[in-house]
Write a protein that holds these residues in place. Structure first.
Motif, PDB file in Angstrom:
ATOM      1  N   VAL A 140       0.875  -1.174   0.000  1.00 37.98           N
ATOM      2  CA  VAL A 140       0.000   0.000   0.000  1.00 37.98           C
ATOM      3  C   VAL A 140       0.912   1.222   0.000  1.00 37.98           C
ATOM      4  O   VAL A 140       1.841   1.301   0.800  1.00 37.98           O
ATOM      5  N   ALA A 141       0.640   2.160  -0.889  1.00 37.32           N
ATOM      6  CA  ALA A 141       1.503   3.345  -0.979  1.00 37.32           C
ATOM      7  C   ALA A 141       1.348   4.263   0.226  1.00 37.32           C
ATOM      8  O   ALA A 141       2.292   4.932   0.628  1.00 37.32           O
ATOM      9  N   ASN A 142       0.156   4.306   0.802  1.00 35.25           N
ATOM     10  CA  ASN A 142      -0.094   5.201   1.948  1.00 35.25           C
ATOM     11  C   ASN A 142       0.562   4.658   3.206  1.00 35.25           C
ATOM     12  O   ASN A 142       0.571   3.452   3.443  1.00 35.25           O
ATOM     13  N   THR A 143       1.090   5.565   4.009  1.00 33.01           N
ATOM     14  CA  THR A 143       1.597   5.155   5.315  1.00 33.01           C
ATOM     15  C   THR A 143       0.479   5.294   6.329  1.00 33.01           C
ATOM     16  O   THR A 143      -0.370   6.185   6.208  1.00 33.01           O
ATOM     17  N   PRO A 144       0.442   4.430   7.336  1.00 33.05           N
ATOM     18  CA  PRO A 144      -0.589   4.584   8.351  1.00 33.05           C
ATOM     19  C   PRO A 144      -0.381   5.882   9.130  1.00 33.05           C
ATOM     20  O   PRO A 144       0.745   6.267   9.413  1.00 33.05           O
ATOM     21  N   ILE A 145      -1.472   6.557   9.427  1.00 28.20           N
ATOM     22  CA  ILE A 145      -1.403   7.804  10.182  1.00 28.20           C
ATOM     23  C   ILE A 145      -2.087   7.572  11.522  1.00 28.20           C
ATOM     24  O   ILE A 145      -3.265   7.225  11.575  1.00 28.20           O
ATOM     25  N   TYR A 146      -1.323   7.738  12.560  1.00 26.96           N
ATOM     26  CA  TYR A 146      -1.838   7.539  13.903  1.00 26.96           C
ATOM     27  C   TYR A 146      -2.007   8.905  14.547  1.00 26.96           C
ATOM     28  O   TYR A 146      -1.078   9.694  14.572  1.00 26.96           O
ATOM     29  N   SER A 147      -3.195   9.167  15.056  1.00 24.46           N
ATOM     30  CA  SER A 147      -3.421  10.464  15.687  1.00 24.46           C
ATOM     31  C   SER A 147      -3.385  10.319  17.201  1.00 24.46           C
ATOM     32  O   SER A 147      -3.890   9.356  17.761  1.00 24.46           O
ATOM     33  N   LEU A 148      -2.809  11.292  17.851  1.00 28.21           N
ATOM     34  CA  LEU A 148      -2.728  11.307  19.305  1.00 28.21           C
ATOM     35  C   LEU A 148      -4.117  11.434  19.913  1.00 28.21           C
ATOM     36  O   LEU A 148      -4.422  10.794  20.916  1.00 28.21           O
ATOM     37  N   GLU A 149      -4.971  12.224  19.283  1.00 26.27           N
ATOM     38  CA  GLU A 149      -6.320  12.430  19.819  1.00 26.27           C
ATOM     39  C   GLU A 149      -7.118  11.126  19.845  1.00 26.27           C
ATOM     40  O   GLU A 149      -7.805  10.820  20.815  1.00 26.27           O
ATOM     41  N   ALA A 150      -7.018  10.345  18.780  1.00 27.28           N
ATOM     42  CA  ALA A 150      -7.748   9.076  18.723  1.00 27.28           C
ATOM     43  C   ALA A 150      -7.216   8.109  19.772  1.00 27.28           C
ATOM     44  O   ALA A 150      -7.986   7.393  20.420  1.00 27.28           O
ATOM     45  N   ALA A 151      -5.906   8.061  19.955  1.00 21.69           N
ATOM     46  CA  ALA A 151      -5.313   7.175  20.954  1.00 21.69           C
ATOM     47  C   ALA A 151      -5.733   7.583  22.362  1.00 21.69           C
ATOM     48  O   ALA A 151      -6.060   6.738  23.197  1.00 21.69           O
ATOM     49  N   LEU A 192      -7.239   6.505  27.275  1.00 15.92           N
ATOM     50  CA  LEU A 192      -7.186   7.236  28.542  1.00 15.92           C
ATOM     51  C   LEU A 192      -8.578   7.271  29.179  1.00 15.92           C
ATOM     52  O   LEU A 192      -9.574   7.432  28.502  1.00 15.92           O
ATOM     53  N   PRO A 193      -8.610   7.115  30.502  1.00 18.88           N
ATOM     54  CA  PRO A 193      -9.917   7.141  31.171  1.00 18.88           C
ATOM     55  C   PRO A 193     -10.547   8.520  31.099  1.00 18.88           C
ATOM     56  O   PRO A 193      -9.873   9.532  31.086  1.00 18.88           O
ATOM     57  N   LYS A 194     -11.856   8.507  31.032  1.00 20.76           N
ATOM     58  CA  LYS A 194     -12.592   9.771  30.983  1.00 20.76           C
ATOM     59  C   LYS A 194     -12.784  10.267  32.421  1.00 20.76           C
ATOM     60  O   LYS A 194     -13.101   9.510  33.311  1.00 20.76           O
TER      61      LYS A 194
END
Length: 92
Positions: free
Chosen positions: A71-82, A87-89
């Motif tokens: 796959v030409a695209n690299t995976p993009i990991y977002s800090l907000e999603a992680a 993290l607990p709410k």
């Protein structure tokens, strides 16, 4: 395509390439059987690692080569999603 699928594909392709190189090396190796398995395993791991590193480096400079990882695209990991997922709410 999801980030997870992109990451899986870009992991599996170098593993397959390394396995193919290891298998081809096993055909040509005339070693003691007790050493041959370890040699083929080492060649497999080294070939897959070098393939991934080389193609990743090449794809940074010439993006079309990213397809050599599946796959030409690299995976993009977002800090907000992680953070939202792990993290607990806090109660207000």
């Amino acid at each position: 395509m999801s980030t997870f699928m992109i990451a899986l594909i870009r992991t599996a392709v170098p593993l397959l390439v390394g396995s193919a190189v290891g298998w081809l090396a096993s055909i040509g190796l005339a070693l003691d059987p007790s050493v041959e398995a370890e040699a083929v395993l080492g060649i497999t791991v080294l070939a897959g690692s070098l393939y991934y590193a080389g193609i990743s480096w090449l794809a940074v400079h010439v993006p079309v080569f990213g397809w050599l990882l599946g796959v030409a695209n690299t995976p993009i990991y977002s800090l907000e999603a992680a953070e939202a997922k792990y993290l607990p709410k806090h109660a207000a």
